[in-house]
Design an enzyme around this catalytic site. Sequence first.
Site, mmCIF file in Angstrom:
data_model
loop_
_atom_site.group_PDB
_atom_site.id
_atom_site.type_symbol
_atom_site.label_atom_id
_atom_site.label_comp_id
_atom_site.label_asym_id
_atom_site.label_seq_id
_atom_site.Cartn_x
_atom_site.Cartn_y
_atom_site.Cartn_z
ATOM 1 N N CYS B 148 0.834 -1.199 0.000
ATOM 2 C CA CYS B 148 0.000 0.000 0.000
ATOM 3 C C CYS B 148 0.876 1.258 0.000
ATOM 4 O O CYS B 148 0.666 2.173 -0.785
ATOM 5 C CB CYS B 148 -0.935 -0.018 1.202
ATOM 6 S SG CYS B 148 -0.141 -0.414 2.776
ATOM 7 N N TYR B 149 1.870 1.311 0.882
ATOM 8 C CA TYR B 149 2.732 2.497 0.923
ATOM 9 C C TYR B 149 3.490 2.671 -0.397
ATOM 10 O O TYR B 149 3.575 3.789 -0.914
ATOM 11 C CB TYR B 149 3.721 2.409 2.083
ATOM 12 C CG TYR B 149 3.127 2.593 3.457
ATOM 13 C CD1 TYR B 149 2.431 3.761 3.783
ATOM 14 C CD2 TYR B 149 3.266 1.626 4.448
ATOM 15 C CE1 TYR B 149 1.896 3.946 5.053
ATOM 16 C CE2 TYR B 149 2.733 1.805 5.727
ATOM 17 C CZ TYR B 149 2.052 2.964 6.022
ATOM 18 O OH TYR B 149 1.529 3.140 7.275
#
Lengths: 344, 344, 344, 344
Positions: B148-149
């Site tokens: 996600c990051y």
Amino acid sequence: MKRVAVLGATGYSGIELLRLLSLHKDVAVAAVSADKNAGLPVDSVIPSLKGFYKLTCQKIDQLFDTDFDVVFLALPHEQSVSVCRKFLKKNTVVIDISGAFRLKDAGLFKKWYGFETIAELSASAVYGLPEIKREQIKKARLIANPGCYPTGAIIPLAPFLRKGIIKNTGIIVDAKSGVTGAGRSPSQDLHFPEVSDGFKAYKPASHRHIPEIEQALSEISQGTSITFVPHLVPTNRGIFTTIYAVSEKKKITLQELEEVLMEAYKDEPFVRIIRSPELPNVNTVKGSNFIDIAVRLDERNSTIILFSAIDNLVKGASGQAIQNMNLSLGFDETLGLTLPPVFP
Amino acid sequence: MKRVAVLGATGYSGIELLRLLSLHKDVAVAAVSADKNAGLPVDSVIPSLKGFYKLTCQKIDQLFDTDFDVVFLALPHEQSVSVCRKFLKKNTVVIDISGAFRLKDAGLFKKWYGFETIAELSASAVYGLPEIKREQIKKARLIANPGCYPTGAIIPLAPFLRKGIIKNTGIIVDAKSGVTGAGRSPSQDLHFPEVSDGFKAYKPASHRHIPEIEQALSEISQGTSITFVPHLVPTNRGIFTTIYAVSEKKKITLQELEEVLMEAYKDEPFVRIIRSPELPNVNTVKGSNFIDIAVRLDERNSTIILFSAIDNLVKGASGQAIQNMNLSLGFDETLGLTLPPVFP
Amino acid sequence: MKRVAVLGATGYSGIELLRLLSLHKDVAVAAVSADKNAGLPVDSVIPSLKGFYKLTCQKIDQLFDTDFDVVFLALPHEQSVSVCRKFLKKNTVVIDISGAFRLKDAGLFKKWYGFETIAELSASAVYGLPEIKREQIKKARLIANPGCYPTGAIIPLAPFLRKGIIKNTGIIVDAKSGVTGAGRSPSQDLHFPEVSDGFKAYKPASHRHIPEIEQALSEISQGTSITFVPHLVPTNRGIFTTIYAVSEKKKITLQELEEVLMEAYKDEPFVRIIRSPELPNVNTVKGSNFIDIAVRLDERNSTIILFSAIDNLVKGASGQAIQNMNLSLGFDETLGLTLPPVFP
Amino acid sequence: MKRVAVLGATGYSGIELLRLLSLHKDVAVAAVSADKNAGLPVDSVIPSLKGFYKLTCQKIDQLFDTDFDVVFLALPHEQSVSVCRKFLKKNTVVIDISGAFRLKDAGLFKKWYGFETIAELSASAVYGLPEIKREQIKKARLIANPGCYPTGAIIPLAPFLRKGIIKNTGIIVDAKSGVTGAGRSPSQDLHFPEVSDGFKAYKPASHRHIPEIEQALSEISQGTSITFVPHLVPTNRGIFTTIYAVSEKKKITLQELEEVLMEAYKDEPFVRIIRSPELPNVNTVKGSNFIDIAVRLDERNSTIILFSAIDNLVKGASGQAIQNMNLSLGFDETLGLTLPPVFP
């Protein structure tokens, strides 16, 4: 008992001043102003304080002729400018929580705030950050209480700039604030459903606290420059600040960095150094006057990372104002401020 | 209708896959695994999906002998490693949402994850970020769905690195994530009262997504290095990423910077460029597969600031996995992903 | 393609209509009004919908002469009254999301709303609760879309009143709503820090939805009377309703009570009966058109307790409006409304 | 200085005891237990309290032989049962915050708690609700501190039952609690994303606090019976209770009802009556020992509606325990408890 007045009593800083002052044994709140609620009992206007004060809200101009030992201005910037002189009497100390008198350079003030301050007052005001200016605060007649973001940024950075451990340029200050920092006036942006479940940056590299932070740090290291981006957290209180700075030292260790902080602040009653592997969290300072600080080293990139957590309404505003009042009145600096954080 | 399996159906990524796949007209979920809930109807285990699926949860090993067109692994990293090969059959594409096969360098993987992956699979896996690797994804048999990051960091940075507008060192990635990013297993740290009203950094300069981001960016600009600090926001969904990079250009303007983004992503269905004075907010991408991006210039410090907002469970996980599936199966890339964000 | 107009597009109900209508394959939004944003592209005014609509916001009076198949009024009550007739043309169905035409008794309306409605329109309007009025809705020209609280109260109560299982007096409806139910206009009460970390009742036994609920239930059991207290939950979406009623049956069992619900709603596409020991939760209907219902028996006090959960913006407003539109246009009732809830 | 011990110091009630006791000038915390953290400094285990205590956590059994003036048991019910006798010495008062000794009827206890208490101790224990039992509390050796929900329900109801203004049957207590009421142990149900954005009822008509409330109220009006449904609010602190009761008086007015409350509680330091048109809110009692109460009359249905707001960790647990300690030790009842609520 010293007599104090709280002007702007029904904003969040004003309410917080009243909350904290009710616990102060050597000070009595003698008057409160709240223009829109003038004539109403302050404890009906602020339901949380029901039973704590028997005062009636007054209009500011009704207080011009009264003598107080300390007057707190918890007012909009413009209003601080317009009333400050009325309260700067021989035996009165004025503590201004707005930004009106924080910048020494009146031109810079105009540029960032969009209106004129009173240059002479700004020049004489003492910046009320006790960890940096304690002795001057004791003698000041006008104390410019620091902004919430500057408090969270300056205290961690100061020792490292002082010792030349970090570069004074290329400093990144990425700050995250709860919504009370934006004040109590309703607006579309701060309407509950617009904030809740959201997260955003605002005023990137253009927030008024930039010159304030740079001014304070430049007194330590001439020419300090920062890139500052504030963010809005969907919560009420707390500022978490993450700071990235370039290390000037090739071989410094985390332990040495922590020692810089511990040495710098070992006698400070409201600075707590959080040692690795722990990190600060806004929920362990909430309701209190503490600033919790930690440091880390990103060895891969020679970057020093600083973290701080404060309650923006306490150490970031009203608590610090009372700390300044204590210094000014010759009291123990911690009087009325020894409440532990409320967790959770 | 293509037949897909969702392994790990009752974690947040699994639930989100099922939510989104129920809207996909050319794909049928043929099996779901959830070891702890094996034998129970999936729509009793996930009450939000009541009525949407008639499937029964199975144990993963019950699915080894079934053929699927696509298998989604929404499993812990270790478990992805241990079962991946069972599903990599001639006509099956495996899309792994864990980090198991994202790093090409198996030694680096060991260092950051603390256990061994299967080097050969990592080597053959395609990193499933369509904005960077669309053509390879179409042909891949094993797709390593991005973290996600990394999704929130790589997409904004790529065009500027590609054009040499920013330095590839000294990049600061300060990311703020909702709690679903930490998964569904209860722990003291993620107990509601510990998170609510809190805000903190975690794993500063030591998070596993660092090598993943650097690997992807180094393919664009050899040797890219970042300082990465993730933070936990007391909200469910959304990652807001603030990125600070040093400008290589003395005289670039904001408009030129915005044009870099618009040019780079003008044909991308899920990248939206937010033009000044607007900025992204996680609450305007929630529930959708969009990444909203903006840029600003801090002229005082020659710093370029990038912002992105994604829903970590959609563009940051399951939505991107379906985007990858669409590419892999030769479908229109947006099938099943055209839901607008849910605001507020 | 049928052509619809959304008036009041930038309030929460309007935004939600646009979100849902973008997913409807047989309907096109042909015009949107937003007086304050007239002239601006709707997708710049509603950033979540960026890219979904190419329409420009208009003033309502610019739309008086255009023909639409359906006009949604997502306007303040007073404004619905003032513009409704302009859109009630031969081939147009008006679906009013305000409370303007819900009460058949114009005197009662005046009493609870404080201004006059158009008695003749209220008389002809059909109350748009499909679970109760499906056949009339199909033929209506003016549909008074139900209030959010009434939707959450009427659907659970109706079957028990119809069968005489509960008394029709002494019914307590204790409802808890997220903040979007209060609309999008900023006010002190709905300023983020005033709501967050708070919980309160408001308008106890004096909310406008009381006569609406009693009117609908009295059509089932003449003379039904309720005590209604709404509460504000510090969250965005969802209404949870807890209803207490006196049992008329000495010996009824929980199983019999659940069967009443299941029998009553077995063919309803948007009513889900949650069986013991499970209970509804607003977070498993969020973003969807479902109403989840459960029942319990407090044998010690012969009290029957009903629970419902809805998303106030979907089943409690815009989703139900689209359900009514589908009925009105002869479409499958579920068109455009088959999205699963977004959890978490 | 009196010496007290806090057993179970790292649960939420224990932490709150330590927060409040740090402000008490006549009491010193002499020992703390926390079995899992035995050997660690208590202020490293509870970061909010860093610097406030120099104590080391001990195992409970290490404290059996130490003498204290007061021992607070902030332990699970079962553990209170098992250790209580060890601390009930000649000069020690035990204040048990669990439910172990609240019910006089040991059979009822078994039924609702599922295990045996010590009947003899329950029989001798005094129910520690000062507003009802002040004189007995002063002489008690074992004080059973009330549950959070009972505190919020009994105080508003007592005066009306005492005066025969409401029926003692058919009482509905609909309570809404923040998550700290559920304790500090992580579980799937209390994992942040499961709670945030949700709202639900739990244990309807089956919660352990039912017999406790009925026992206390039946001492006032024999045979009082309630229907009780608790709900979980996605916030940390606060219980809001809405109570519906049938009026026995045909012609009572709101003013008369308010006078009942004011008369009953005019000398109570921690009961605040909120007069119409104001209503309580949990955010105006947070962090304080107040209970704010209001009353309304639903004339249409002869229903009297009561509202109360408390901080579940203060008046609902640890604050009330200290109030009991003060009574027991002959101190001013408000010592250490005069903190104003923290708003917002």
